[in-house]
Design a protein around this motif. Structure first.
Motif, PDB file in Angstrom:
ATOM      1  N   VAL A   1       0.840  -1.206   0.000  1.00 41.70           N
ATOM      2  CA  VAL A   1       0.000   0.000   0.000  1.00 41.70           C
ATOM      3  C   VAL A   1       0.873   1.253   0.000  1.00 41.70           C
ATOM      4  O   VAL A   1       0.623   2.220  -0.761  1.00 41.70           O
ATOM      5  N   ASP A   2       1.906   1.262   0.827  1.00 42.80           N
ATOM      6  CA  ASP A   2       2.776   2.431   0.907  1.00 42.80           C
ATOM      7  C   ASP A   2       3.493   2.668  -0.425  1.00 42.80           C
ATOM      8  O   ASP A   2       3.683   3.829  -0.856  1.00 42.80           O
ATOM      9  N   ARG A   3       3.898   1.582  -1.094  1.00 47.66           N
ATOM     10  CA  ARG A   3       4.552   1.757  -2.387  1.00 47.66           C
ATOM     11  C   ARG A   3       3.583   2.337  -3.425  1.00 47.66           C
ATOM     12  O   ARG A   3       3.949   3.162  -4.263  1.00 47.66           O
ATOM     13  N   LEU A   4       2.313   1.842  -3.374  1.00 47.86           N
ATOM     14  CA  LEU A   4       1.308   2.384  -4.298  1.00 47.86           C
ATOM     15  C   LEU A   4       1.046   3.872  -4.032  1.00 47.86           C
ATOM     16  O   LEU A   4       0.921   4.693  -4.962  1.00 47.86           O
ATOM     17  N   VAL A   5       0.931   4.205  -2.743  1.00 50.66           N
ATOM     18  CA  VAL A   5       0.696   5.613  -2.396  1.00 50.66           C
ATOM     19  C   VAL A   5       1.826   6.487  -2.916  1.00 50.66           C
ATOM     20  O   VAL A   5       1.610   7.588  -3.481  1.00 50.66           O
ATOM     21  N   ALA A   6       3.054   5.994  -2.776  1.00 48.02           N
ATOM     22  CA  ALA A   6       4.204   6.773  -3.243  1.00 48.02           C
ATOM     23  C   ALA A   6       4.235   6.888  -4.761  1.00 48.02           C
ATOM     24  O   ALA A   6       4.825   7.843  -5.309  1.00 48.02           O
ATOM     25  N   ALA A   7       3.616   5.923  -5.460  1.00 45.17           N
ATOM     26  CA  ALA A   7       3.650   5.924  -6.926  1.00 45.17           C
ATOM     27  C   ALA A   7       2.488   6.687  -7.556  1.00 45.17           C
ATOM     28  O   ALA A   7       2.426   6.826  -8.789  1.00 45.17           O
ATOM     29  N   ILE A   8       1.536   7.169  -6.729  1.00 48.52           N
ATOM     30  CA  ILE A   8       0.386   7.904  -7.297  1.00 48.52           C
ATOM     31  C   ILE A   8       0.837   9.276  -7.784  1.00 48.52           C
ATOM     32  O   ILE A   8       1.512  10.020  -7.055  1.00 48.52           O
ATOM     33  N   GLU A   9       0.434   9.589  -9.013  1.00 47.09           N
ATOM     34  CA  GLU A   9       0.737  10.894  -9.610  1.00 47.09           C
ATOM     35  C   GLU A   9      -0.561  11.566 -10.081  1.00 47.09           C
ATOM     36  O   GLU A   9      -1.466  10.878 -10.557  1.00 47.09           O
ATOM     37  N   ILE A  10      -0.617  12.894  -9.947  1.00 45.97           N
ATOM     38  CA  ILE A  10      -1.772  13.667 -10.416  1.00 45.97           C
ATOM     39  C   ILE A  10      -1.315  14.481 -11.623  1.00 45.97           C
ATOM     40  O   ILE A  10      -0.446  15.361 -11.497  1.00 45.97           O
ATOM     41  N   ALA A  11      -1.854  14.185 -12.780  1.00 47.85           N
ATOM     42  CA  ALA A  11      -1.481  14.900 -14.012  1.00 47.85           C
ATOM     43  C   ALA A  11      -2.092  16.302 -14.012  1.00 47.85           C
ATOM     44  O   ALA A  11      -3.034  16.583 -13.251  1.00 47.85           O
ATOM     45  N   PRO A  12      -1.565  17.193 -14.844  1.00 44.04           N
ATOM     46  CA  PRO A  12      -2.149  18.544 -14.908  1.00 44.04           C
ATOM     47  C   PRO A  12      -3.630  18.553 -15.230  1.00 44.04           C
ATOM     48  O   PRO A  12      -4.354  19.448 -14.808  1.00 44.04           O
ATOM     49  N   ASP A  13      -4.062  17.561 -15.975  1.00 40.33           N
ATOM     50  CA  ASP A  13      -5.494  17.502 -16.273  1.00 40.33           C
ATOM     51  C   ASP A  13      -6.278  16.801 -15.168  1.00 40.33           C
ATOM     52  O   ASP A  13      -7.426  16.408 -15.372  1.00 40.33           O
ATOM     53  N   ARG A  14      -5.621  16.645 -14.007  1.00 38.79           N
ATOM     54  CA  ARG A  14      -6.212  16.034 -12.806  1.00 38.79           C
ATOM     55  C   ARG A  14      -6.518  14.552 -12.989  1.00 38.79           C
ATOM     56  O   ARG A  14      -7.279  13.956 -12.227  1.00 38.79           O
ATOM     57  N   GLN A  15      -5.913  13.908 -13.985  1.00 38.99           N
ATOM     58  CA  GLN A  15      -6.005  12.474 -14.142  1.00 38.99           C
ATOM     59  C   GLN A  15      -5.043  11.802 -13.157  1.00 38.99           C
ATOM     60  O   GLN A  15      -3.942  12.302 -12.906  1.00 38.99           O
ATOM     61  N   ILE A  16      -5.469  10.664 -12.641  1.00 40.69           N
ATOM     62  CA  ILE A  16      -4.670   9.938 -11.646  1.00 40.69           C
ATOM     63  C   ILE A  16      -4.028   8.727 -12.306  1.00 40.69           C
ATOM     64  O   ILE A  16      -4.660   7.992 -13.084  1.00 40.69           O
ATOM     65  N   ARG A  17      -2.740   8.569 -12.032  1.00 36.42           N
ATOM     66  CA  ARG A  17      -2.055   7.382 -12.537  1.00 36.42           C
ATOM     67  C   ARG A  17      -1.077   6.879 -11.477  1.00 36.42           C
ATOM     68  O   ARG A  17      -0.741   7.590 -10.530  1.00 36.42           O
ATOM     69  N   VAL A  18      -0.640   5.608 -11.692  1.00 37.11           N
ATOM     70  CA  VAL A  18       0.357   4.999 -10.808  1.00 37.11           C
ATOM     71  C   VAL A  18       1.584   4.714 -11.640  1.00 37.11           C
ATOM     72  O   VAL A  18       1.533   3.955 -12.622  1.00 37.11           O
ATOM     73  N   ALA A  19       2.681   5.341 -11.276  1.00 37.63           N
ATOM     74  CA  ALA A  19       3.923   5.140 -12.008  1.00 37.63           C
ATOM     75  C   ALA A  19       5.101   5.214 -11.026  1.00 37.63           C
ATOM     76  O   ALA A  19       5.219   6.202 -10.283  1.00 37.63           O
ATOM     77  N   PRO A  20       5.916   4.191 -11.013  1.00 35.97           N
ATOM     78  CA  PRO A  20       5.745   2.971 -11.823  1.00 35.97           C
ATOM     79  C   PRO A  20       4.729   2.029 -11.187  1.00 35.97           C
ATOM     80  O   PRO A  20       4.412   2.140 -10.011  1.00 35.97           O
ATOM     81  N   LEU A  21       4.221   1.076 -11.986  1.00 32.72           N
ATOM     82  CA  LEU A  21       3.319   0.055 -11.469  1.00 32.72           C
ATOM     83  C   LEU A  21       4.080  -0.889 -10.534  1.00 32.72           C
ATOM     84  O   LEU A  21       5.298  -1.065 -10.671  1.00 32.72           O
ATOM     85  N   PRO A  22       3.409  -1.520  -9.593  1.00 34.15           N
ATOM     86  CA  PRO A  22       4.082  -2.487  -8.698  1.00 34.15           C
ATOM     87  C   PRO A  22       4.790  -3.562  -9.505  1.00 34.15           C
ATOM     88  O   PRO A  22       4.216  -4.117 -10.465  1.00 34.15           O
ATOM     89  N   PRO A  23       6.029  -3.858  -9.190  1.00 36.30           N
ATOM     90  CA  PRO A  23       6.828  -4.775 -10.027  1.00 36.30           C
ATOM     91  C   PRO A  23       6.429  -6.235  -9.900  1.00 36.30           C
ATOM     92  O   PRO A  23       6.821  -7.043 -10.731  1.00 36.30           O
ATOM     93  N   SER A  24       5.667  -6.620  -8.890  1.00 35.06           N
ATOM     94  CA  SER A  24       5.342  -8.039  -8.681  1.00 35.06           C
ATOM     95  C   SER A  24       4.566  -8.584  -9.878  1.00 35.06           C
ATOM     96  O   SER A  24       3.534  -8.013 -10.260  1.00 35.06           O
ATOM     97  N   PRO A  25       5.028  -9.691 -10.465  1.00 29.11           N
ATOM     98  CA  PRO A  25       4.301 -10.268 -11.619  1.00 29.11           C
ATOM     99  C   PRO A  25       2.919 -10.801 -11.240  1.00 29.11           C
ATOM    100  O   PRO A  25       2.077 -10.984 -12.111  1.00 29.11           O
ATOM    101  N   GLU A  26       2.693 -11.065  -9.955  1.00 27.15           N
ATOM    102  CA  GLU A  26       1.399 -11.583  -9.527  1.00 27.15           C
ATOM    103  C   GLU A  26       0.279 -10.571  -9.792  1.00 27.15           C
ATOM    104  O   GLU A  26      -0.867 -10.958 -10.009  1.00 27.15           O
ATOM    105  N   PHE A  27       0.607  -9.280  -9.760  1.00 29.26           N
ATOM    106  CA  PHE A  27      -0.414  -8.257 -10.012  1.00 29.26           C
ATOM    107  C   PHE A  27      -0.808  -8.193 -11.482  1.00 29.26           C
ATOM    108  O   PHE A  27      -1.838  -7.609 -11.821  1.00 29.26           O
ATOM    109  N   ALA A  28       0.000  -8.794 -12.349  1.00 29.85           N
ATOM    110  CA  ALA A  28      -0.294  -8.756 -13.780  1.00 29.85           C
ATOM    111  C   ALA A  28      -0.971 -10.029 -14.263  1.00 29.85           C
ATOM    112  O   ALA A  28      -1.477 -10.066 -15.392  1.00 29.85           O
TER     113      ALA A  28
END
Length: 444
Positions: free
Chosen positions: A52-79
């Motif tokens: 959860v903490d890694r995801l929180v740290a990876a959340i970005e807010i674009a100028p158009d107020r779009q939310i993205r996660v970068a980078p995505l969690p590296p664990s292959p299980e999430f894919a």
């Protein structure tokens, strides 16, 4: 054998010990399994909190107020679809971002109100309907006015896969321990001098008992010693009395023979009464000899050599050449007085030799906790309708035969004293087979 009757103290002690051992180990095993599961679950929750903490740290807010996660969690299980490892980012309107492992589904989560930065643990359901452990945190990123729920979940089967081998191993170990403790309890209540006395292995309880029962054990030893002395004295005195009476009866029989020339009828009547007295004496002497059937006077006697020696003597005294077939099992035991076994064997073999034409067969075999001793011959046998009578004292089906008719009656008295039985049936040799079943070890 251990006494397992309803009123047995041994049974109560053994069942009580088994019950408490089982309950104690079940409670202990359940507690250990619960603690193990909690420990693994705590580790899983800690791992989810780190994700959860890694995801929180990876959340970005674009100028158009779009939310993205970068980078995505590296664990292959999430894919991997429906892998059991999932994440989501939710806003006021619902799911904004999710892991590829959720495919087209979403996690079913309980409604929750979290303060900014607060971490919560939940139970939820994956899109495939399987239960999951959930950790989520509420955050308000810079540039947003509303909080986001950052969620990471893992299938509860992950916890089960870790704990199951340990729980199974624990259950097997506790089952083995329980069996060992029950066996140890059984040995405690079953073994020792008390059972040895019943088996004829010891004369007394002896020493070495705990202080609480040492005095009682001593008293029991004194009672056993006194009992043996009284029975042995009574048997010796009865034997002495029988010898004296037999001498007097023999003298009286001679007088009856001398009287025959003077008054044949009176002589015959007197001889008949003397014969009846002799039979009565022999019968009661047989009962006295059966005193070895009393617990405390019993010994484990190897039956094969005793019967073999008696057979040799009877065959040697026979006036006719007979074939004797011996089938004597070396492991056969008789729990009682050696003299009683000799008396039984002597009477049965003497009876068989008396009626046999050419062959006599004697068998001794161990059957569980019993001794089976049988003697058969190729003589005329006894009709089935008459077999019940021959065990009565003084009954002779053929008055021409020599003897008092007490042989089988004496056998019946001795066998009854030991709680055994006498069986009469047809012999394959053509005559009568007499089988005697006697105790080989103490039966409870």
């Amino acid at each position: 054998m251990t006494d397992v009757r309803a009123g047995s103290l041994r049974r109560r002690l053994l069942l009580g010990a088994a019950l408490w051992i089982t309950v104690a180990l079940l409670v202990s095993g359940g507690a250990v399994a619960w603690l193990l599961t909690r420990a693994v679950e705590t580790q899983v929750y800690d791992g989810l909190a780190a994700e959860v903490d890694r995801l929180v740290a990876a959340i970005e807010i674009a100028p158009d107020r779009q939310i993205r996660v970068a980078p995505l969690p590296p664990s292959p299980e999430f894919a991997k679809p429906y892998s059991g490892h999932y994440w989501e980012v939710l806003g006021p309107a619902g799911v904004l971002l999710r892991s590829r492992s959720l495919w087209d589904g979403v996690l079913e989560l309980p409604s929750d109100v979290l303060a900014d930065g607060e971490l919560h643990r939940h139970r939820g359901t994956a899109p495939d309907g399987r239960p999951v452990n959930v950790v989520e945190r509420a955050v308000v990123p810079v540039g947003l006015e509303h909080p986001l729920r950052v969620v990471v979940a893992v299938d509860r089967a992950v916890i089960t896969e870790v704990t199951r081998p340990a729980v199974v191993t624990l259950a097997v170990a506790l089952a083995i321990l329980a069996a060992g403790l029950v066996v140890a309890a059984w040995l405690q209540v079953s073994a020792g001098p008390v059972s040895g006395i019943a088996l004829g292995e010891h004369d007394a309880l002896g020493g070495g008992w705990p202080d609480e029962v040492a005095e009682l054990a001593g008293e029991l030893d004194r009672v056993l010693w006194s009992n043996r002395r009284m029975i042995e004295t009574a048997r010796r005195q009865a034997a002495d009395l029988a010898h004296a009476l037999k001498t007097r009866l023999a003298v009286a029989a001679n007088e009856a023979d001398a009287l025959h020339a003077v008054d044949a009828q009176a002589a015959a009547s007197l001889a008949e009464e003397l014969a009846a007295a002799q039979r009565l004496l022999d019968r009661h002497l047989a009962r006295v000899r059966a005193g070895g059937g009393v617990p405390g006077l019993r010994r484990q006697v190897p039956a094969a050599p005793v019967v073999g020696r008696v057979a040799d003597v009877v065959l040697r005294l026979s006036e006719r050449p007979l074939s004797l077939d011996r089938q004597l099992a070396a492991d056969s035991l008789f729990l009682g007085d050696r003299a009683d076994l000799e008396e039984i064997a002597g009477n049965l073999l003497d009876n068989a030799v008396k009626w046999a034409a050419r062959r006599v067969r004697v068998r001794v075999a161990r059957e569980a906790d019993q001794l089976r001793f049988s003697v058969e011959d190729d003589g005329p046998g006894i009709p089935a309708t008459e077999r019940g009578r021959v065990l009565d004292a003084g009954v002779r089906l053929d008055e021409r035969a020599v003897g008092s008719g007490l042989g089988l009656a004496i056998v019946g008295e001795l066998v009854a004293a030991y709680g055994g039985r006498v069986e009469l049936d047809d012999s394959p040799l053509g005559g009568l087979r007499v089988s005697v079943v006697l105790p080989a070890i103490a039966a409870h």
